[in-house]
Design a protein around this motif. Structure first.
Motif, mmCIF file in Angstrom:
data_model
loop_
_atom_site.group_PDB
_atom_site.id
_atom_site.type_symbol
_atom_site.label_atom_id
_atom_site.label_comp_id
_atom_site.label_asym_id
_atom_site.label_seq_id
_atom_site.Cartn_x
_atom_site.Cartn_y
_atom_site.Cartn_z
ATOM 1 N N GLU A 177 43.724 36.307 39.766
ATOM 2 C CA GLU A 177 43.712 36.530 41.353
ATOM 3 C C GLU A 177 42.862 37.592 41.908
ATOM 4 O O GLU A 177 42.671 38.658 41.036
ATOM 5 C CB GLU A 177 45.291 36.849 41.807
ATOM 6 C CG GLU A 177 46.248 35.734 41.451
ATOM 7 C CD GLU A 177 47.269 35.887 42.216
ATOM 8 O OE1 GLU A 177 47.548 36.952 42.601
ATOM 9 O OE2 GLU A 177 48.154 35.029 42.231
ATOM 10 N N PHE A 178 42.174 37.668 42.955
ATOM 11 C CA PHE A 178 41.636 38.690 43.637
ATOM 12 C C PHE A 178 42.461 38.986 44.824
ATOM 13 O O PHE A 178 43.036 38.036 45.541
ATOM 14 C CB PHE A 178 40.395 38.365 44.144
ATOM 15 C CG PHE A 178 39.169 38.014 43.158
ATOM 16 C CD1 PHE A 178 38.024 38.780 42.888
ATOM 17 C CD2 PHE A 178 39.069 36.805 42.298
ATOM 18 C CE1 PHE A 178 37.070 38.605 42.141
ATOM 19 C CE2 PHE A 178 38.078 36.409 41.159
ATOM 20 C CZ PHE A 178 37.164 37.676 41.250
ATOM 21 N N VAL A 179 42.702 40.345 44.824
ATOM 22 C CA VAL A 179 43.512 40.868 46.076
ATOM 23 C C VAL A 179 42.810 42.099 46.503
ATOM 24 O O VAL A 179 42.374 43.147 45.856
ATOM 25 C CB VAL A 179 44.893 40.829 45.990
ATOM 26 C CG1 VAL A 179 45.752 39.604 46.250
ATOM 27 C CG2 VAL A 179 45.396 41.447 44.466
ATOM 28 N N SER A 180 42.684 41.869 47.911
ATOM 29 C CA SER A 180 42.096 43.246 48.523
ATOM 30 C C SER A 180 42.653 43.331 50.047
ATOM 31 O O SER A 180 43.383 42.524 50.462
ATOM 32 C CB SER A 180 40.629 43.075 48.755
ATOM 33 O OG SER A 180 40.306 42.013 49.669
ATOM 34 N N ASP A 181 42.268 44.309 50.792
ATOM 35 C CA ASP A 181 42.771 44.634 52.362
ATOM 36 C C ASP A 181 41.980 43.191 52.746
ATOM 37 O O ASP A 181 40.703 42.788 52.216
ATOM 38 C CB ASP A 181 42.155 45.814 52.899
ATOM 39 C CG ASP A 181 43.186 46.936 52.322
ATOM 40 O OD1 ASP A 181 44.249 46.592 52.158
ATOM 41 O OD2 ASP A 181 42.635 48.076 52.313
ATOM 42 N N SER A 182 42.412 42.808 53.949
ATOM 43 C CA SER A 182 41.489 41.971 54.667
ATOM 44 C C SER A 182 39.971 42.371 55.066
ATOM 45 O O SER A 182 39.882 43.494 55.271
ATOM 46 C CB SER A 182 41.962 41.521 55.845
ATOM 47 O OG SER A 182 41.503 40.754 56.698
ATOM 48 N N VAL A 192 44.769 40.076 37.293
ATOM 49 C CA VAL A 192 44.570 40.194 38.704
ATOM 50 C C VAL A 192 43.820 41.240 38.871
ATOM 51 O O VAL A 192 43.753 42.617 38.508
ATOM 52 C CB VAL A 192 46.034 40.694 39.445
ATOM 53 C CG1 VAL A 192 45.702 40.945 40.875
ATOM 54 C CG2 VAL A 192 46.901 39.666 39.124
ATOM 55 N N ILE A 193 42.737 41.315 39.756
ATOM 56 C CA ILE A 193 41.752 42.309 40.603
ATOM 57 C C ILE A 193 42.229 42.815 41.809
ATOM 58 O O ILE A 193 42.339 41.928 42.595
ATOM 59 C CB ILE A 193 40.439 41.582 40.482
ATOM 60 C CG1 ILE A 193 39.760 41.165 39.085
ATOM 61 C CG2 ILE A 193 39.546 42.750 40.980
ATOM 62 C CD1 ILE A 193 38.195 40.868 38.893
ATOM 63 N N ALA A 194 42.648 44.013 41.794
ATOM 64 C CA ALA A 194 43.207 44.622 43.099
ATOM 65 C C ALA A 194 42.320 45.478 43.380
ATOM 66 O O ALA A 194 42.138 46.539 42.893
ATOM 67 C CB ALA A 194 44.534 44.984 42.744
ATOM 68 N N PHE A 195 42.221 45.675 44.679
ATOM 69 C CA PHE A 195 41.156 46.685 45.448
ATOM 70 C C PHE A 195 42.145 47.941 45.816
ATOM 71 O O PHE A 195 41.662 49.012 45.721
ATOM 72 C CB PHE A 195 40.570 46.426 46.509
ATOM 73 C CG PHE A 195 39.389 45.238 46.445
ATOM 74 C CD1 PHE A 195 39.365 44.632 44.830
ATOM 75 C CD2 PHE A 195 38.471 45.119 47.281
ATOM 76 C CE1 PHE A 195 38.361 43.904 44.593
ATOM 77 C CE2 PHE A 195 37.342 44.316 46.831
ATOM 78 C CZ PHE A 195 37.581 43.734 45.620
ATOM 79 N N THR A 236 50.599 40.418 32.456
ATOM 80 C CA THR A 236 49.482 40.133 33.391
ATOM 81 C C THR A 236 48.538 41.570 33.370
ATOM 82 O O THR A 236 49.242 42.595 33.532
ATOM 83 C CB THR A 236 49.958 40.065 34.908
ATOM 84 O OG1 THR A 236 50.761 39.094 35.034
ATOM 85 C CG2 THR A 236 48.924 39.754 35.764
ATOM 86 N N MET A 237 47.266 41.122 33.306
ATOM 87 C CA MET A 237 46.374 42.353 33.124
ATOM 88 C C MET A 237 45.998 42.649 34.720
ATOM 89 O O MET A 237 45.526 41.928 35.185
ATOM 90 C CB MET A 237 45.186 41.911 32.135
ATOM 91 C CG MET A 237 44.081 42.872 32.183
ATOM 92 S SD MET A 237 42.879 42.803 30.767
ATOM 93 C CE MET A 237 41.583 41.912 31.320
ATOM 94 N N ILE A 238 46.044 43.726 35.005
ATOM 95 C CA ILE A 238 45.564 44.276 36.142
ATOM 96 C C ILE A 238 44.292 45.098 36.241
ATOM 97 O O ILE A 238 44.447 46.299 35.525
ATOM 98 C CB ILE A 238 46.386 45.231 36.890
ATOM 99 C CG1 ILE A 238 47.940 44.070 37.154
ATOM 100 C CG2 ILE A 238 46.145 45.594 38.328
ATOM 101 C CD1 ILE A 238 49.138 44.991 37.800
ATOM 102 N N LEU A 239 43.170 44.760 36.737
ATOM 103 C CA LEU A 239 42.130 45.345 36.972
ATOM 104 C C LEU A 239 42.186 46.044 38.524
ATOM 105 O O LEU A 239 41.906 45.683 39.531
ATOM 106 C CB LEU A 239 41.021 44.568 37.113
ATOM 107 C CG LEU A 239 40.735 43.857 35.376
ATOM 108 C CD1 LEU A 239 39.720 42.903 35.737
ATOM 109 C CD2 LEU A 239 40.456 44.624 34.282
ATOM 110 N N LEU A 240 42.275 47.507 38.337
ATOM 111 C CA LEU A 240 42.921 48.257 39.600
ATOM 112 C C LEU A 240 41.898 49.198 39.657
ATOM 113 O O LEU A 240 41.464 50.157 39.104
ATOM 114 C CB LEU A 240 44.029 48.686 39.447
ATOM 115 C CG LEU A 240 44.730 49.394 40.480
ATOM 116 C CD1 LEU A 240 45.020 48.590 41.846
ATOM 117 C CD2 LEU A 240 46.148 50.207 40.272
ATOM 118 N N GLU A 241 41.408 49.177 41.265
ATOM 119 C CA GLU A 241 40.355 50.407 41.727
ATOM 120 C C GLU A 241 41.092 51.707 41.538
ATOM 121 O O GLU A 241 42.397 51.809 41.997
ATOM 122 C CB GLU A 241 40.255 49.935 43.192
ATOM 123 C CG GLU A 241 39.622 50.986 44.072
ATOM 124 C CD GLU A 241 38.344 51.455 43.800
ATOM 125 O OE1 GLU A 241 38.066 52.416 42.587
ATOM 126 O OE2 GLU A 241 37.229 51.184 44.223
#
Lengths: 629, 317
Positions: free
Chosen positions: A27-32, A96-99, A117-122
């Protein structure tokens, strides 16, 4: 990388551990507005073009510009990649890649993550100058550790700033590069897709994006230990990959539609976006009408003048079109209406999934308004059904409703490239002289079918009317004519039904439980049932494509199972909830119809989560019914 | 493509049409209803222009006047209340070869169909739109319409209507891209005929408001105007509606109005003390949406398939 909350550093490359998996969910998640959707789509396309099975689901915020760092603002994409065909979004994410950590919470809230779950977090938020932000970030890290997620803090923005001036535009591509490291993708392929996506952007923009991609890859190679490989099975088939709305648009072109008359509404609009960009190349045009009513009115004008039109809408638009749909039934005008269903009633959940329009499509018009209703279940069917739908509309002289939903609309899936056939195209408008002895509604008593004159056909002159009319299209108030004409319009459905085959049962054709579904739930239901069958349960399924007329042979199929139930994404009363009983309970929409149609005691399990049903949700619900016996 | 026989024009030239070729079912309008006069003017015009009946389409909504298509022996579309204009626009979209007449009433056009009225004017697709305005809902038996005079007593306003009437002329003249706006009265057949003839010749949407008597519910409603010719303001101009010399003698209240002058047209549309008839505005160079919607109608199946193939290839794995 086995402990949580590890801060990666960009020192010497670590030895990579490659794990081969048959399927993986990213999953990629960011602000809109930060581009997570674009990056996710691109990743899905790249995976599909490498030969993997793919299913993508968009994570859509409800507003165009929601506040930054808010749960409500989460925007992005889930991409499920597999060695074999992937038919649904699956259960929980592997990566999950999260901004930022707040948008991640929106995914945690809906159960999209699991332990491990592996989270790649800013990680820029740790040193943010914004009040409360570093504290919120630290709190979240501690919480993620408690929940058992594997967090890799990534200096996304800091790394992007080494390449470009504005990291907000481009972080998504940097992250795509990061994923390329995790999946060890061929960068040449990725660059080709990225350039294709950038289209006619300037050379500078392209160069910046390639630099970002490369930077992400390099950083990932140096800092991320874990590698995943989703093997590809060689295939000789030529495949295309697109989402459901694109498939409808291309299917409409292949079917020879020349007019799409629409009014903007989510989530249907993107069909017309795709069409508007290319329709002129095949001689068509998109009419954006002043409102939903005018959109179908214009379409019916086209239909009357000889060109079967397409109109696309979603729930509220469908409601507004009701009166004209009744006219199309009454006056027997061919039209294809695609309803990309969303959450209802009223404005409901505009960007979310629901299968809530079945009964209103079937019954909304005053009086009896028999019509054909189709429901594609896959992206390939979104394409194919447009060809079928136009033919049906013309042969059966009336509206054909095609029900999809937000899940199909935005879900991408590869499928074999269709080989176009000239016979799919609409024939030219018939302008030959009409046989003046043939009446404009000369219903064949056996089939209800009749031929219609088109303006320009000499001797065919008639006045179409929404009033009750006889075979000459003359206004008629006589009771016998009204009874007869109603029968003729209904008989067309019986005629179509005669040509349909009973649906195929997936699994054994006898057993303890038969699950009946329709539309986009196909893949998730199949996967749930495969798991249960693997455990030894005697469970099978049937998936319906024709909802009006309802496919034949259902009663006979149902009789071979101890229990029959539907699984749907629409509301039904839960018989176990307080206040509901087997007597007062309201059923889900397909169950309602099947009970009426077959007189079988069809049960249902339905939910309205505003998202597709995952295989495990279905599996758990069905298991309850299996153990109850 | 398009299915036209190459020699159809030769074929049509051999045909000659008489009035009966345009006469459909016997009109069921009340005797004295102004709709009869308009129907007869359209039939005469069709005959005089030798319009090919099967190439002529009349489109209407719902209401007394919207029965119009049934009384023409052409193709016709008697659709939904208020929705004649979207349907007519759709008929036009891919059929530049058809002649289209729209019949709509004051309830149909100026109440339930208002959104379509505004946008159809803006689209400016070639057709003749006749607003048959009797200032009352007739089919549903005497309710107030948007164009009813203030204090008009009806079944919905037995104490008298509360609002001043909407002026369809000033509304239409206020819409971007309006290209032809005229007014006439049903009791002057010569003027109706000439107005419709000019409307039919117009390359775009020609909007003609026709004041129309309803003897059943509005007996004597326009009697004052009928009795006193000075209550008509006759707009004349050599670019306007051709006027019979006898009319010039009858209507002493005249003004020379250049129909290319939009500001003046708007002023005359607002005339309070008399009913202006004639051509308010005409612009033969206004944008026409139907020129865009018809693009691609002559494409061959091979061209279409080639285009779709190219699009599919963009999605290749």
């Amino acid at each position: 990388m086995t402990t949580s909350a590890t801060v990666a550093t960009d020192q010497a490359p670590r030895p990579a551990t490659i794990r081969t998996v048959s399927q993986h969910i990213v999953e990629f998640v960011s602000d809109s507005g930060e581009g997570a959707q674009t990056a996710g789509q691109l990743f899905g396309t790249i995976a599909a073009k490498s030969g993997n099975g793919v299913w993508t689901v968009e994570i859509i915020p409800a507003e165009v510009e929601p506040p930054a760092r808010s749960r409500a603002g989460a925007s992005g994409n889930r991409v499920r990649v597999g060695t074999k065909e992937v038919t649904n979004m699956g259960d929980t994410a592997d990566i999950v890649i999260a901004f930022n950590e707040q948008v991640l919470y929106s995914r945690i809230d809906v159960g999209a993550l699991k332990q491990g779950t592996m989270i790649l977090l800013e990680n820029k938020w740790a040193k943010s100058g914004l009040p409360g932000v570093p504290e919120a970030y630290a709190e979240a890290l501690a919480d993620f550790a408690r929940r058992g997620y594997v967090v890799v803090e990534v200096p996304m923005e800091a790394e992007c700033l080494k390449v470009v001036k504005d990291a907000r535009r481009g972080k998504n591509i940097w992250c795509l590069g990061l994923l390329c490291a995790v999946y060890d993708l061929d960068m040449q392929h990725v660059e080709v897709e990225l350039k294709r996506k950038l289209g006619k952007k300037s050379a500078e923009v392209v160069a910046n994006n390639i630099a970002l991609l490369t930077s992400g890859r390099t950083w990932g190679d140096a800092n991320i230990e874990m590698r995943f490989n989703v093997p590809v099975e060689p295939t000789t088939q030529t495949m295309v990959v697109m989402n459901g709305n694109q498939a409808i648009a291309l299917g409409a072109m292949a079917a020879g539609f020349e007019v799409c008359s629409m009014y903007p509404i989510t989530p249907a609009t993107s069909v017309s976006h795709h069409l508007a960009s290319v329709f002129h190349r095949s001689g068509g045009f998109v009419h954006q009408a002043e409102d939903e009513i005018a959109a179908i009115g214009f379409a019916l004008g086209c239909a009357y003048a000889g060109k079967t039109p397409l109109t696309v809408t979603s729930g509220p638009g469908l409601a507004l079109k009701t009166e004209f749909i009744g006219l199309a039934v009454m006056a027997e005008l061919p039209i294809v209406l695609v309803d990309v269903q969303r959450g209802g009633p009223s404005t409901g959940l505009p960007t979310r999934v629901e299968q809530g329009d079945l009964l209103s499509v079937l019954f909304a018009e005053p009086g009896d308004a028999p019509k054909i209703i189709l429901a594609p279940a896959t992206i390939a069917e979104c394409f194919d059904f447009m060809i079928t739908a136009r033919k049906l509309a013309e042969t059966f002289r009336g509206p054909v409703m095609v029900l999809t939903d937000a899940n199909l609309a935005t879900g991408q899936q590869p499928f074999p490239r269709p080989e176009l056939k000239e016979e799919w195209l609409a024939p030219p408008i018939d302008q030959s002289a009409w046989d003046r002895t043939v009446r404009p509604y000369e219903w064949d008593p056996a089939t209800g079918l009749s031929q219609r004159p088109i303006p320009g056909q000499r001797n065919g002159n008639y006045v179409l009317t929404g009033l009750a009319h006889d075979e000459h299209s003359r206004v008629a108030y006589e009771s016998s004519i009204n009874q007869h004409s109603m029968e003729m319009r209904s008989r067309k459905l019986a005629t179509l039904l005669d040509s349909l085959k009973p649906p195929t049962v997936r699994g054994d054709d006898t057993g303890d439980l038969l699950v009946v579904g329709w539309g986009s739930t196909l893949g998730a239901i199949d996967e749930a049932i495969d798991r249960l069958r693997a455990e030894g349960h005697r469970i099978s399924s049937v998936h319906l494509r024709y909802l009006s007329p309802m496919e034949p042979g259902l009663k006979e199929i149902f009789a071979r199972f101890k229990k029959v139930m539907t699984v749907e994404i629409n509301y039904s009363d839960d018989v176990n909830a307080a206040g509901f009983t087997a007597q007062n309970r309201r059923y889900s929409q397909l169950a309602f119809l099947l009970r009426a149609q077959t007189l079988c005691d069809v049960d249902c399990w339905s939910r309205v989560p505003g998202s597709p049903l995952s295989p495990s949700m279905i599996e758990n619900a069905l298991r309850t019914h299996l153990t109850k016996g | 493509m398009f299915g036209l026989k190459q020699d159809w024009q030769l074929d049509e030239k051999a045909r000659h049409f008489v009035l009966e070729d345009y006469e459909g079912a016997a009109p069921r309008w009340c005797s004295g209803c102004g709709d009869n006069a308009v129907l007869s003017a359209v039939q005469r015009l069709a005959r005089d222009l030798q319009l090919v009946p099967e190439k002529t389409v009349t489109v209407a909504g719902i209401g007394c006047s919207s029965r119009f298509p049934h009384y023409m022996k052409t193709y016709g579309f008697h659709g939904l209340h208020g929705r004649a204009l979207p349907v007519a626009s759709g008929v036009r979209a891919r059929r530049p070869d058809l002649d289209i007449f729209v019949a709509t009433g004051d309830g149909d056009c100026c109440a339930i169909g208002t959104a379509h009225w505004i946008h159809a004017i803006r689209y400016n697709m070639k057709m003749v739109v006749m607003l048959l305005d009797n200032n009352v809902y007739g089919l549903t038996k005497k309710q107030t319409s948007p164009t009813s005079r203030r204090s008009f007593t009806s079944n919905t306003h037995p104490q008298g209507s509360l609002l001043s009437p909407l002026n369809p002329l000033s509304v239409t003249l206020g819409i971007t891209n309006a290209s032809f706006v005229a007014q006439t009265v049903d009791w002057n057949p010569a003027h109706v005929y000439e107005t419709l003839k000019a409307a039919h010749a117009h390359p775009g949407l020609a909007f003609v408001r026709i004041l129309q008597r309803c003897p059943h519910f509005m007996d004597g409603h326009f009697q004052d105007i009928q009795d006193d010719p000075s209550k008509i303001l006759l707009m004349t101009h050599d670019k306007g509606i051709p006027i019979d010399p006898s009319l010039k003698r009858l209507f002493k209240n005249q003004v020379v109005h250049d129909p290319s002058d939009l500001d003046a047209a708007r002023r005359y549309a607002d005339t309070q003390d008399a009913v202006p008839i004639g051509l308010f505005y005409r612009n033969e160079h206004a944008e026409r949406y139907d020129l865009d919607t018809a693009r691609g109608i002559d494409m061959t199946p091979q061209q279409r398939m080639k285009a779709v193939d190219a699009e599919l290839d963009r999605f290749l794995v």
